[in-house]
Design a protein around this motif. Sequence first.
Motif, PDB file in Angstrom:
ATOM      1  N   MET A   1       0.839  -1.168   0.000  1.00 56.07           N
ATOM      2  CA  MET A   1       0.000   0.000   0.000  1.00 56.07           C
ATOM      3  C   MET A   1       0.891   1.240   0.000  1.00 56.07           C
ATOM      4  N   ARG A   2       0.409   2.297  -0.630  1.00 56.77           N
ATOM      5  CA  ARG A   2       1.103   3.583  -0.658  1.00 56.77           C
ATOM      6  C   ARG A   2       0.236   4.613   0.058  1.00 56.77           C
ATOM      7  N   THR A   3       0.860   5.424   0.873  1.00 55.28           N
ATOM      8  CA  THR A   3       0.146   6.528   1.509  1.00 55.28           C
ATOM      9  C   THR A   3       0.543   7.831   0.833  1.00 55.28           C
ATOM     10  N   VAL A   4      -0.322   8.812   0.947  1.00 55.06           N
ATOM     11  CA  VAL A   4       0.006  10.177   0.544  1.00 55.06           C
ATOM     12  C   VAL A   4      -0.116  11.001   1.812  1.00 55.06           C
ATOM     13  N   GLU A   5       0.980  11.651   2.181  1.00 53.07           N
ATOM     14  CA  GLU A   5       1.075  12.346   3.461  1.00 53.07           C
ATOM     15  C   GLU A   5       1.560  13.776   3.267  1.00 53.07           C
ATOM     16  N   ALA A   6       1.105  14.658   4.151  1.00 50.36           N
ATOM     17  CA  ALA A   6       1.602  16.031   4.179  1.00 50.36           C
ATOM     18  C   ALA A   6       2.539  16.163   5.371  1.00 50.36           C
ATOM     19  N   LEU A   7       3.682  16.791   5.138  1.00 52.55           N
ATOM     20  CA  LEU A   7       4.672  17.001   6.195  1.00 52.55           C
ATOM     21  C   LEU A   7       4.479  18.363   6.840  1.00 52.55           C
ATOM     22  N   LEU A   8       4.889  18.466   8.095  1.00 50.37           N
ATOM     23  CA  LEU A   8       4.755  19.699   8.871  1.00 50.37           C
ATOM     24  C   LEU A   8       6.011  20.555   8.741  1.00 50.37           C
ATOM     25  N   ASP A   9       5.840  21.848   8.989  1.00 52.35           N
ATOM     26  CA  ASP A   9       7.008  22.728   9.020  1.00 52.35           C
ATOM     27  C   ASP A   9       7.921  22.310  10.180  1.00 52.35           C
ATOM     28  N   GLU A  10       9.133  22.800  10.157  1.00 55.95           N
ATOM     29  CA  GLU A  10      10.164  22.367  11.108  1.00 55.95           C
ATOM     30  C   GLU A  10       9.770  22.612  12.567  1.00 55.95           C
ATOM     31  N   ALA A  11       9.209  23.770  12.873  1.00 56.23           N
ATOM     32  CA  ALA A  11       8.849  24.076  14.266  1.00 56.23           C
ATOM     33  C   ALA A  11       7.750  23.138  14.770  1.00 56.23           C
ATOM     34  N   ALA A  12       6.732  22.908  13.959  1.00 54.40           N
ATOM     35  CA  ALA A  12       5.652  22.006  14.365  1.00 54.40           C
ATOM     36  C   ALA A  12       6.157  20.574  14.481  1.00 54.40           C
ATOM     37  N   ASP A  13       7.034  20.162  13.574  1.00 58.66           N
ATOM     38  CA  ASP A  13       7.634  18.835  13.628  1.00 58.66           C
ATOM     39  C   ASP A  13       8.327  18.633  14.974  1.00 58.66           C
ATOM     40  N   LEU A  14       9.069  19.626  15.433  1.00 62.75           N
ATOM     41  CA  LEU A  14       9.775  19.522  16.718  1.00 62.75           C
ATOM     42  C   LEU A  14       8.807  19.410  17.892  1.00 62.75           C
ATOM     43  N   VAL A  15       7.695  20.153  17.858  1.00 59.83           N
ATOM     44  CA  VAL A  15       6.710  20.079  18.948  1.00 59.83           C
ATOM     45  C   VAL A  15       6.059  18.704  18.982  1.00 59.83           C
ATOM     46  N   VAL A  16       5.753  18.143  17.829  1.00 60.80           N
ATOM     47  CA  VAL A  16       5.169  16.801  17.786  1.00 60.80           C
ATOM     48  C   VAL A  16       6.171  15.784  18.327  1.00 60.80           C
ATOM     49  N   ARG A  17       7.428  15.900  17.937  1.00 66.47           N
ATOM     50  CA  ARG A  17       8.444  14.976  18.449  1.00 66.47           C
ATOM     51  C   ARG A  17       8.601  15.111  19.973  1.00 66.47           C
ATOM     52  N   GLU A  18       8.446  16.325  20.479  1.00 67.01           N
ATOM     53  CA  GLU A  18       8.482  16.522  21.937  1.00 67.01           C
ATOM     54  C   GLU A  18       7.307  15.793  22.591  1.00 67.01           C
ATOM     55  N   ALA A  19       6.132  15.874  21.989  1.00 65.67           N
ATOM     56  CA  ALA A  19       4.965  15.154  22.515  1.00 65.67           C
ATOM     57  C   ALA A  19       5.227  13.647  22.504  1.00 65.67           C
ATOM     58  N   TRP A  20       5.798  13.136  21.415  1.00 65.22           N
ATOM     59  CA  TRP A  20       6.139  11.712  21.342  1.00 65.22           C
ATOM     60  C   TRP A  20       7.035  11.329  22.510  1.00 65.22           C
ATOM     61  N   ALA A 159       4.989  19.938   2.452  1.00 67.02           N
ATOM     62  CA  ALA A 159       5.334  19.067   1.327  1.00 67.02           C
ATOM     63  C   ALA A 159       4.442  17.841   1.343  1.00 67.02           C
ATOM     64  N   LEU A 160       4.348  17.191   0.181  1.00 63.14           N
ATOM     65  CA  LEU A 160       3.658  15.902   0.085  1.00 63.14           C
ATOM     66  C   LEU A 160       4.698  14.818  -0.115  1.00 63.14           C
ATOM     67  N   ARG A 161       4.453  13.679   0.513  1.00 61.49           N
ATOM     68  CA  ARG A 161       5.306  12.525   0.288  1.00 61.49           C
ATOM     69  C   ARG A 161       4.421  11.290   0.201  1.00 61.49           C
ATOM     70  N   SER A 162       5.020  10.223  -0.293  1.00 64.12           N
ATOM     71  CA  SER A 162       4.351   8.931  -0.318  1.00 64.12           C
ATOM     72  C   SER A 162       5.239   7.938   0.413  1.00 64.12           C
ATOM     73  N   TYR A 163       4.604   7.052   1.144  1.00 60.33           N
ATOM     74  CA  TYR A 163       5.303   6.000   1.869  1.00 60.33           C
ATOM     75  C   TYR A 163       4.799   4.661   1.352  1.00 60.33           C
ATOM     76  N   ASP A 164       5.715   3.788   1.001  1.00 62.28           N
ATOM     77  CA  ASP A 164       5.377   2.441   0.541  1.00 62.28           C
ATOM     78  C   ASP A 164       5.458   1.522   1.751  1.00 62.28           C
ATOM     79  N   THR A 165       4.314   1.013   2.207  1.00 63.60           N
ATOM     80  CA  THR A 165       4.283   0.213   3.433  1.00 63.60           C
ATOM     81  C   THR A 165       4.965  -1.140   3.273  1.00 63.60           C
ATOM     82  N   GLU A 166       5.144  -1.597   2.038  1.00 61.85           N
ATOM     83  CA  GLU A 166       5.799  -2.886   1.819  1.00 61.85           C
ATOM     84  C   GLU A 166       7.313  -2.771   1.786  1.00 61.85           C
ATOM     85  N   THR A 167       7.835  -1.740   1.132  1.00 64.27           N
ATOM     86  CA  THR A 167       9.294  -1.612   0.987  1.00 64.27           C
ATOM     87  C   THR A 167       9.909  -0.627   1.977  1.00 64.27           C
ATOM     88  N   GLY A 168       9.072   0.252   2.573  1.00 66.08           N
ATOM     89  CA  GLY A 168       9.586   1.283   3.471  1.00 66.08           C
ATOM     90  C   GLY A 168      10.147   2.487   2.735  1.00 66.08           C
TER      91      GLY A 168
END
Length: 181
Positions: A1-20, A159-168
């Motif tokens: 399966m392939r996903t289509v995903e939107a990535l977050l800006d750098e500051a938001a990415d860091l806040v989400v990683r802090e939550a993780w 940005a948009l990216r795609s992730y292939d769940t079978e190959t990574g």
Amino acid sequence: MRTVEALLDEAADLVVREAWQRLAEAGLPSQARHPSPTNSPHLTLAACGELTAPIRWELAEVAAALPLPVRFTGVVRFERPTSVLGWALDLDSTLASLHRRVWEAVASDSPPGTLNPLHEPGRWSPHITLGRTRRAGAFADRRIPELLPALPVSVRLTALRSYDTETGALELLEPRSQGRR
């Protein structure tokens, strides 16, 4: 399966990683425990069997609409086959339009039954996953809101990216004018 995903800006990415990290330190399921180098905060817009050339062309046009400002609205929990904790996004008309364009692109060239129906317009719940597990009720902990950092005020999907769940494999879905020649 392939996903289509939107990535977050750098500051938001860091806040989400802090939550993780905070969830992991509290002993709760967290995306911080997901060891894949492809693991990064994102908004899943659609999932399909494959990204054919027509789908890629459409997604390149959609990617040209980025960056797109979005707004976090708070904590959300899902109990589907897995328990999911996330930060919900406001489904305003701009985000709804972006999502619909992605959905229409993947639906235009995907065989019946290959699309994830949870991403269908009208059913889709935009969120950034903070943690997931197969344990039902894993996010019933009342401390969760206190554990999480403050929601980012200004967030952009960049940005948009795609992730292939079978190959990574990851693939950046760039506007045609910015893509490789």
